[in-house]
Design a protein around this motif. Structure first.
Motif, PDB file in Angstrom:
ATOM      1  N   LYS A 125      -1.248  -0.789  -6.764  1.00 51.41           N
ATOM      2  CA  LYS A 125      -2.350  -0.323  -7.614  1.00 51.41           C
ATOM      3  C   LYS A 125      -3.105  -1.525  -8.199  1.00 51.41           C
ATOM      4  O   LYS A 125      -4.335  -1.505  -8.315  1.00 51.41           O
ATOM      5  CB  LYS A 125      -1.831   0.560  -8.757  1.00 51.41           C
ATOM      6  CG  LYS A 125      -1.050   1.792  -8.305  1.00 51.41           C
ATOM      7  CD  LYS A 125      -1.943   2.892  -7.802  1.00 51.41           C
ATOM      8  CE  LYS A 125      -1.151   4.150  -7.461  1.00 51.41           C
ATOM      9  NZ  LYS A 125      -1.954   5.141  -6.753  1.00 51.41           N
ATOM     10  N   ILE A 128      -5.413  -2.981  -5.595  1.00 50.38           N
ATOM     11  CA  ILE A 128      -6.633  -2.174  -5.425  1.00 50.38           C
ATOM     12  C   ILE A 128      -7.616  -2.473  -6.564  1.00 50.38           C
ATOM     13  O   ILE A 128      -8.827  -2.602  -6.338  1.00 50.38           O
ATOM     14  CB  ILE A 128      -6.292  -0.668  -5.371  1.00 50.38           C
ATOM     15  CG1 ILE A 128      -5.487  -0.358  -4.104  1.00 50.38           C
ATOM     16  CG2 ILE A 128      -7.564   0.186  -5.411  1.00 50.38           C
ATOM     17  CD1 ILE A 128      -4.815   1.011  -4.100  1.00 50.38           C
ATOM     18  N   LYS A 135     -10.595  -0.766  -2.310  1.00 46.85           N
ATOM     19  CA  LYS A 135     -10.876   0.576  -2.836  1.00 46.85           C
ATOM     20  C   LYS A 135     -11.168   1.559  -1.701  1.00 46.85           C
ATOM     21  O   LYS A 135     -10.874   2.742  -1.799  1.00 46.85           O
ATOM     22  CB  LYS A 135     -12.030   0.524  -3.841  1.00 46.85           C
ATOM     23  CG  LYS A 135     -11.619  -0.132  -5.165  1.00 46.85           C
ATOM     24  CD  LYS A 135     -12.729  -0.115  -6.185  1.00 46.85           C
ATOM     25  CE  LYS A 135     -12.259  -0.599  -7.548  1.00 46.85           C
ATOM     26  NZ  LYS A 135     -11.650  -1.926  -7.547  1.00 46.85           N
ATOM     27  N   GLU A 138      -7.980   3.148  -0.610  1.00 44.91           N
ATOM     28  CA  GLU A 138      -7.137   3.747  -1.662  1.00 44.91           C
ATOM     29  C   GLU A 138      -6.549   5.093  -1.219  1.00 44.91           C
ATOM     30  O   GLU A 138      -5.358   5.348  -1.393  1.00 44.91           O
ATOM     31  CB  GLU A 138      -7.925   3.911  -2.964  1.00 44.91           C
ATOM     32  CG  GLU A 138      -7.059   4.378  -4.117  1.00 44.91           C
ATOM     33  CD  GLU A 138      -7.758   4.272  -5.473  1.00 44.91           C
ATOM     34  OE1 GLU A 138      -7.067   4.448  -6.489  1.00 44.91           O
ATOM     35  OE2 GLU A 138      -8.987   4.017  -5.509  1.00 44.91           O
ATOM     36  N   HIS A 139      -7.391   5.970  -0.637  1.00 44.64           N
ATOM     37  CA  HIS A 139      -6.884   7.277  -0.193  1.00 44.64           C
ATOM     38  C   HIS A 139      -5.825   7.081   0.894  1.00 44.64           C
ATOM     39  O   HIS A 139      -4.774   7.743   0.871  1.00 44.64           O
ATOM     40  CB  HIS A 139      -8.028   8.145   0.336  1.00 44.64           C
ATOM     41  CG  HIS A 139      -7.564   9.433   0.945  1.00 44.64           C
ATOM     42  ND1 HIS A 139      -6.909  10.407   0.221  1.00 44.64           N
ATOM     43  CD2 HIS A 139      -7.629   9.903   2.232  1.00 44.64           C
ATOM     44  CE1 HIS A 139      -6.608  11.423   1.022  1.00 44.64           C
ATOM     45  NE2 HIS A 139      -7.023  11.130   2.251  1.00 44.64           N
ATOM     46  N   ASN A 142      -2.614   5.949  -0.683  1.00 45.60           N
ATOM     47  CA  ASN A 142      -1.956   7.080  -1.352  1.00 45.60           C
ATOM     48  C   ASN A 142      -1.264   8.001  -0.351  1.00 45.60           C
ATOM     49  O   ASN A 142      -0.202   8.563  -0.628  1.00 45.60           O
ATOM     50  CB  ASN A 142      -2.966   7.871  -2.196  1.00 45.60           C
ATOM     51  CG  ASN A 142      -3.376   7.106  -3.447  1.00 45.60           C
ATOM     52  OD1 ASN A 142      -2.620   6.262  -3.937  1.00 45.60           O
ATOM     53  ND2 ASN A 142      -4.556   7.389  -3.963  1.00 45.60           N
TER      54      ASN A 142
END
Length: 598
Positions: A125, A128, A135, A138-139, A142
């Motif tokens: 995190k 990022i 960024k 990021e998805h 995750n």
């Protein structure tokens, strides 16, 4: 096209896809192949370094994307060349080489996911937050974290990657049996001519108003599969075992959990579909009785299930006319959609006609930086127009996504892809029903729409139930013999179609000819997609621009979120049973309408 199936070189170039736009010559393909090999080997230099800094992690993500982007192009080209004519050894070999390169590349890159997941979550995190370029990922990060419990050690991931080619061999074996080896012989058609039964012609025969033609084609096809039943059962058994063993290795609760996990689809979505459809099988049984009455037969057989209930004058729909019908039917999607689609047709997206050795059926395919190609086996029937419209839905979805999403989110799950294709079909049928004055033709179209519900919502759910059954059996130590598969499939077929269908043992072999069974837990998405599309197309026709704009936004979204969330952009919540129930209510309305005509 005539009675004889042409060779590839006899088809006019304007009816073939512009595959040269991918590679002007095969030397370029070989160069890309070598580039992937080199870049994949070099990528190992990132092993042990992903947690070094945000910049190193970003660089690794970007280089990984580049490798897969080129590899996707290499594979897609080789596979499409093979699909043009499966009899050409050169392209069989190229396709095999591309598959091997995927396995080899996966092996070289296999350290990436486990090493990424070794980085503490708070550190990731922080990376990022510190690096703007991350960024974008990021998805994806995750999604990796969500699957963390199912990722193995680097050594284990490497081993799995190396054997992936062997693990997928059952699909290749089935494909070669189904497309290159199996022959169905010839039958006498309605005109008294001897005609070869092929995959491409089979549905046409099943839609014949001559019951003898339907019966002959049906028996030729199922007897041919029956002669190979033990080979096909063994192939499917090991395909299912591969799913089950892979799921166990990755610590999933079941093969079904493993299959749905990638899209983050709750198991309840799959189970709700089967339960909701099972609760309304009386509607399908009612339809069978309508069929019996309108066909004027004493007993309905499975080979009577595809023939249109109204016999129209034989109408050959030339390919150019089918394009015009598609343009008119999709007009509610707006000028931007139509302009992009028309440019694609002119540019050579579509491979139109059947030829000797060509892969059967239809699909939309392509790589991130290629055209979204369409393979057809166009035969001049109204059904072929719907196939064209269906595949164009996929290709336009790909077009919008690839022009609005980066490579990493440039695909779509089948869960969302089937919505795009079925919205198109739904819009076309509404257009045709609204603009047809002839009552007999209207009756024909009404039946066609009912058939979409039967073949997509009911039939695909039956397939989904069969897959759940076969995987559960293997998970509990059973062997899928030809006898077991035929027996269980026969029981399911009886349950779905009900007592009004005259039982025929040949239908028990249907499991052996369904290519989608070699990609397990895939077909349920046709049924959920159909339900979602039904709701979306209704909104577009009722509300116009606001609903259309929301739908186009959905088409642009690619893989940028979980499928359930993406569909909410278009106004549908598939986590609830309501869309399936609404589709069932729509089916009932159609049944009531057609019952009035009996």
């Amino acid at each position: 096209m005539g009675k004889e199936t042409k060779n590839r070189d006899q088809i006019d170039k304007k009816y073939k896809w512009n595959i040269e736009a991918m590679y002007a010559d095969e030397e370029q393909w070989k160069k890309d192949y070598q580039i992937v090999e080199e870049k994949a080997k070099d990528f190992k230099s990132y092993a042990g370094r992903l947690g070094e800094s945000p910049q190193v992690l970003l660089e690794a993500f970007q280089k990984k994307d580049t490798i897969w982007l080129i590899l996707e192009r290499v594979y897609v080209y080789a596979r499409m060349k093979k699909d043009e004519d499966n009899q050409v050894n050169k392209y069989q070999a190229m396709s095999d080489k591309a598959s091997s390169l995927i396995a080899k590349t996966s092996s070289y890159l296999s350290f990436f996911t486990p090493e990424l997941l070794d980085i503490p979550e708070d550190k990731l995190k922080g990376f990022i937050a510190a690096e703007e370029g991350l960024k974008l990922y990021e998805h994806a990060i995750n999604e990796f974290l969500r699957e963390k419990a199912h990722v193995l050690s680097q050594t284990e991931e490497n081993l799995l990657a190396q054997i992936s080619e062997i693990a997928s061999s059952t699909n290749d074996i089935f494909t070669m049996i189904n497309n290159a080896d199996i022959k169905f012989g010839t039958i006498t058609d309605e005109d008294g001519d001897e005609v070869e039964v092929t995959h491409g012609r089979y549905i046409g025969f099943m839609e014949s108003h001559d019951q003898r033609v339907r019966k002959d084609a049906y028996e030729h096809v199922y007897q041919a599969y029956g002669q190979l039943k033990n080979t096909l059962a063994t192939t499917y058994n090991y395909n299912t075992k591969t799913d089950v063993i892979t799921a166990r290795i990755r610590k999933y609760e079941s093969a079904l959990h493993a299959a749905l996990s990638g899209d983050n689809i709750p198991i309840s979505v799959y189970d709700n579909l089967i339960e909701t459809v099972n609760s309304r099988l009386d509607l399908l049984h009612r339809y069978v009785e309508v069929r019996r009455k309108l066909l004027g037969v004493q007993d309905v057989h499975m080979y009577d299930m595809y023939v249109p209930l109204v016999e129209l004058p034989k109408e050959e729909i030339p390919y150019q006319k089918s394009l015009d019908m598609m343009r008119e039917g999709l007009a509610p999607l707006g000028d931007d959609y139509l302009q992009k689609m028309n440019r694609g047709i002119e540019a050579g997206w579509i491979d139109v006609y059947e030829n000797q050795g060509k892969t059967s059926g239809a699909y939309s395919f392509g790589s991130y930086d290629s055209m979204p190609y369409i393979l057809l086996n166009y035969n001049g029937k109204l059904k072929d127009v719907f196939t064209l419209v269906h595949e164009m839905g996929h290709s336009m979805h790909s077009y919008y996504t690839r022009h609005n999403q980066p490579f990493i989110y440039g695909g779509h799950s089948i869960f969302t892809a089937e919505v795009a294709s079925t919205v198109n079909e739904s819009l076309l049928i509404h257009h045709l029903l609204e603009n047809t004055k002839d009552p007999e033709k209207k009756k024909y179209l009404l039946n066609l729409y009912i058939e979409e519900f039967r073949t997509t919502l009911f039939r695909q759910t039956m397939f989904a139930e069969f897959e759940r059954l076969t995987h559960y059996a293997v998970e509990n130590g059973e062997v899928l013999t030809a006898e077991w598969l035929s027996d269980e499939y026969g029981k399911l077929n009886k349950k779905y179609f009900g007592p009004k269908v005259s039982y025929d043992p040949l239908i028990e072999m249907e499991w052996s000819r369904i290519p989608h069974f070699y990609k397990a837990f895939y077909v349920y998405k046709y049924a959920t997609g159909f339900s979602a599309a039904s709701a979306i197309s209704e909104e577009i026709l009722k509300k116009g621009q606001p609903a259309r704009d929301a739908y186009i936004e959905f088409l642009k979204s690619g893989d940028s979120d979980d499928p359930i969330e993406l569909l909410k952009i278009a106004g549908v919540d598939m986590s609830r049973p309501e869309p399936i129930e609404k589709a069932m209510n729509a089916f009932e309305t159609l049944i009531v309408e057609i019952e009035k005509l009996v």
